[in-house]
Scaffold this motif. Sequence first.
Motif, PDB file in Angstrom:
ATOM      1  N   GLY A  35       0.799  -1.232   0.000  1.00  0.00           N
ATOM      2  CA  GLY A  35       0.000   0.000   0.000  1.00  0.00           C
ATOM      3  C   GLY A  35       0.819   1.263   0.000  1.00  0.00           C
ATOM      4  O   GLY A  35       1.845   1.363  -0.673  1.00  0.00           O
ATOM      5  N   SER A  36       0.385   2.245   0.772  1.00  0.00           N
ATOM      6  CA  SER A  36       1.017   3.571   0.752  1.00  0.00           C
ATOM      7  C   SER A  36       2.440   3.548   1.304  1.00  0.00           C
ATOM      8  O   SER A  36       3.191   4.486   1.091  1.00  0.00           O
ATOM      9  N   LEU A  37       2.815   2.488   2.001  1.00  0.00           N
ATOM     10  CA  LEU A  37       4.170   2.380   2.555  1.00  0.00           C
ATOM     11  C   LEU A  37       5.096   1.537   1.675  1.00  0.00           C
ATOM     12  O   LEU A  37       6.239   1.283   2.047  1.00  0.00           O
ATOM     13  N   GLU A  38       4.592   1.120   0.516  1.00  0.00           N
ATOM     14  CA  GLU A  38       5.375   0.294  -0.398  1.00  0.00           C
ATOM     15  C   GLU A  38       6.650   1.030  -0.813  1.00  0.00           C
ATOM     16  O   GLU A  38       6.635   2.225  -1.083  1.00  0.00           O
ATOM     17  N   GLY A  39       7.750   0.312  -0.816  1.00  0.00           N
ATOM     18  CA  GLY A  39       9.031   0.886  -1.231  1.00  0.00           C
ATOM     19  C   GLY A  39       9.903   1.342  -0.078  1.00  0.00           C
ATOM     20  O   GLY A  39      11.094   1.561  -0.254  1.00  0.00           O
ATOM     21  N   PHE A  40       9.321   1.486   1.097  1.00  0.00           N
ATOM     22  CA  PHE A  40      10.106   1.885   2.264  1.00  0.00           C
ATOM     23  C   PHE A  40      10.613   0.638   2.986  1.00  0.00           C
ATOM     24  O   PHE A  40       9.849  -0.302   3.195  1.00  0.00           O
ATOM     25  N   PRO A  41      11.883   0.622   3.411  1.00  0.00           N
ATOM     26  CA  PRO A  41      12.388  -0.521   4.182  1.00  0.00           C
ATOM     27  C   PRO A  41      12.084  -0.341   5.667  1.00  0.00           C
ATOM     28  O   PRO A  41      12.143   0.765   6.199  1.00  0.00           O
ATOM     29  N   PHE A  42      11.723  -1.423   6.318  1.00  0.00           N
ATOM     30  CA  PHE A  42      11.452  -1.414   7.752  1.00  0.00           C
ATOM     31  C   PHE A  42      12.319  -2.470   8.422  1.00  0.00           C
ATOM     32  O   PHE A  42      12.703  -3.456   7.802  1.00  0.00           O
ATOM     33  N   VAL A  43      12.609  -2.274   9.703  1.00  0.00           N
ATOM     34  CA  VAL A  43      13.410  -3.214  10.481  1.00  0.00           C
ATOM     35  C   VAL A  43      12.506  -3.877  11.503  1.00  0.00           C
ATOM     36  O   VAL A  43      11.764  -3.201  12.217  1.00  0.00           O
ATOM     37  N   GLY A  44      12.573  -5.190  11.567  1.00  0.00           N
ATOM     38  CA  GLY A  44      11.763  -5.921  12.525  1.00  0.00           C
ATOM     39  C   GLY A  44      12.528  -7.071  13.144  1.00  0.00           C
ATOM     40  O   GLY A  44      13.571  -7.488  12.643  1.00  0.00           O
ATOM     41  N   THR A  45      11.996  -7.590  14.226  1.00  0.00           N
ATOM     42  CA  THR A  45      12.556  -8.747  14.914  1.00  0.00           C
ATOM     43  C   THR A  45      11.526  -9.861  14.882  1.00  0.00           C
ATOM     44  O   THR A  45      10.345  -9.628  15.184  1.00  0.00           O
ATOM     45  N   LEU A  46      11.958 -11.060  14.526  1.00  0.00           N
ATOM     46  CA  LEU A  46      11.039 -12.187  14.424  1.00  0.00           C
ATOM     47  C   LEU A  46      10.614 -12.667  15.808  1.00  0.00           C
ATOM     48  O   LEU A  46      11.451 -12.914  16.679  1.00  0.00           O
ATOM     49  N   LEU A  47       9.300 -12.779  16.009  1.00  0.00           N
ATOM     50  CA  LEU A  47       8.733 -13.299  17.251  1.00  0.00           C
ATOM     51  C   LEU A  47       8.311 -14.758  17.098  1.00  0.00           C
ATOM     52  O   LEU A  47       8.346 -15.523  18.056  1.00  0.00           O
ATOM     53  N   GLU A  48       7.852 -15.113  15.903  1.00  0.00           N
ATOM     54  CA  GLU A  48       7.415 -16.477  15.596  1.00  0.00           C
ATOM     55  C   GLU A  48       7.847 -16.794  14.170  1.00  0.00           C
ATOM     56  O   GLU A  48       7.830 -15.920  13.307  1.00  0.00           O
ATOM     57  N   VAL A  49       8.205 -18.057  13.952  1.00  0.00           N
ATOM     58  CA  VAL A  49       8.562 -18.519  12.610  1.00  0.00           C
ATOM     59  C   VAL A  49       7.732 -19.766  12.317  1.00  0.00           C
ATOM     60  O   VAL A  49       7.800 -20.749  13.059  1.00  0.00           O
ATOM     61  N   HIS A  50       6.930 -19.703  11.259  1.00  0.00           N
ATOM     62  CA  HIS A  50       6.061 -20.808  10.858  1.00  0.00           C
ATOM     63  C   HIS A  50       6.458 -21.250   9.449  1.00  0.00           C
ATOM     64  O   HIS A  50       7.233 -20.572   8.768  1.00  0.00           O
ATOM     65  N   ASP A  51       5.924 -22.386   9.002  1.00  0.00           N
ATOM     66  CA  ASP A  51       6.271 -22.903   7.677  1.00  0.00           C
ATOM     67  C   ASP A  51       5.945 -21.926   6.557  1.00  0.00           C
ATOM     68  O   ASP A  51       6.692 -21.815   5.592  1.00  0.00           O
ATOM     69  N   ASP A  52       4.820 -21.210   6.683  1.00  0.00           N
ATOM     70  CA  ASP A  52       4.366 -20.354   5.582  1.00  0.00           C
ATOM     71  C   ASP A  52       4.308 -18.864   5.915  1.00  0.00           C
ATOM     72  O   ASP A  52       3.929 -18.060   5.066  1.00  0.00           O
ATOM     73  N   HIS A  53       4.649 -18.491   7.145  1.00  0.00           N
ATOM     74  CA  HIS A  53       4.641 -17.068   7.501  1.00  0.00           C
ATOM     75  C   HIS A  53       5.504 -16.833   8.743  1.00  0.00           C
ATOM     76  O   HIS A  53       5.950 -17.790   9.376  1.00  0.00           O
ATOM     77  N   VAL A  54       5.710 -15.550   9.042  1.00  0.00           N
ATOM     78  CA  VAL A  54       6.418 -15.152  10.255  1.00  0.00           C
ATOM     79  C   VAL A  54       5.573 -14.121  10.986  1.00  0.00           C
ATOM     80  O   VAL A  54       4.692 -13.502  10.402  1.00  0.00           O
ATOM     81  N   VAL A  55       5.849 -13.949  12.263  1.00  0.00           N
ATOM     82  CA  VAL A  55       5.254 -12.867  13.040  1.00  0.00           C
ATOM     83  C   VAL A  55       6.424 -12.048  13.543  1.00  0.00           C
ATOM     84  O   VAL A  55       7.390 -12.592  14.100  1.00  0.00           O
ATOM     85  N   LEU A  56       6.361 -10.732  13.295  1.00  0.00           N
ATOM     86  CA  LEU A  56       7.469  -9.867  13.669  1.00  0.00           C
ATOM     87  C   LEU A  56       6.980  -8.643  14.402  1.00  0.00           C
ATOM     88  O   LEU A  56       5.792  -8.361  14.443  1.00  0.00           O
ATOM     89  N   THR A  57       7.920  -7.931  14.993  1.00  0.00           N
ATOM     90  CA  THR A  57       7.607  -6.701  15.709  1.00  0.00           C
ATOM     91  C   THR A  57       8.608  -5.633  15.331  1.00  0.00           C
ATOM     92  O   THR A  57       9.744  -5.937  14.966  1.00  0.00           O
ATOM     93  N   ASP A  58       8.182  -4.378  15.447  1.00  0.00           N
ATOM     94  CA  ASP A  58       9.103  -3.266  15.216  1.00  0.00           C
ATOM     95  C   ASP A  58       9.704  -2.776  16.527  1.00  0.00           C
ATOM     96  O   ASP A  58      10.541  -1.885  16.534  1.00  0.00           O
ATOM     97  N   ASP A  59       9.276  -3.357  17.660  1.00  0.00           N
ATOM     98  CA  ASP A  59       9.799  -2.972  18.970  1.00  0.00           C
ATOM     99  C   ASP A  59      10.011  -4.220  19.821  1.00  0.00           C
ATOM    100  O   ASP A  59       9.124  -4.631  20.573  1.00  0.00           O
ATOM    101  N   PRO A  60      11.194  -4.845  19.719  1.00  0.00           N
ATOM    102  CA  PRO A  60      11.425  -6.107  20.424  1.00  0.00           C
ATOM    103  C   PRO A  60      11.397  -5.983  21.946  1.00  0.00           C
ATOM    104  O   PRO A  60      11.188  -6.976  22.639  1.00  0.00           O
TER     105      PRO A  60
END
Length: 82
Positions: A35-60
């Motif tokens: 969407g409107s944030l397309e093209g911007f890089p973001f930094v996140g930390t992985l909270l969960e790792v699954h076979d088909d997706h991840v769950v991340l946060t911007d504030d670990p």
Amino acid sequence: MQGMGQTAGEACPFEFNFDPATFKVGDMVSYRVTGSLEGFPFVGTLLEVHDDHVVLTDDPDKAINRYRGTRESRPLVEESEI
């Protein structure tokens, strides 16, 4: 990542895992948003790792903001998650 600092040739202060096969909880990743944030890089930390997706946060430290993203080298998060 070179050239990300203020001094020429200075390395980026972050170390990212770009290999989805080796993702683990606590890894720092560069992620994208649709969407409107397309093209911007973001930094996140992985909270969960699954076979088909991840769950991340911007504030670990708080992990209040949890975003579901694709499991690829730079996870993609839907703008509606933000």
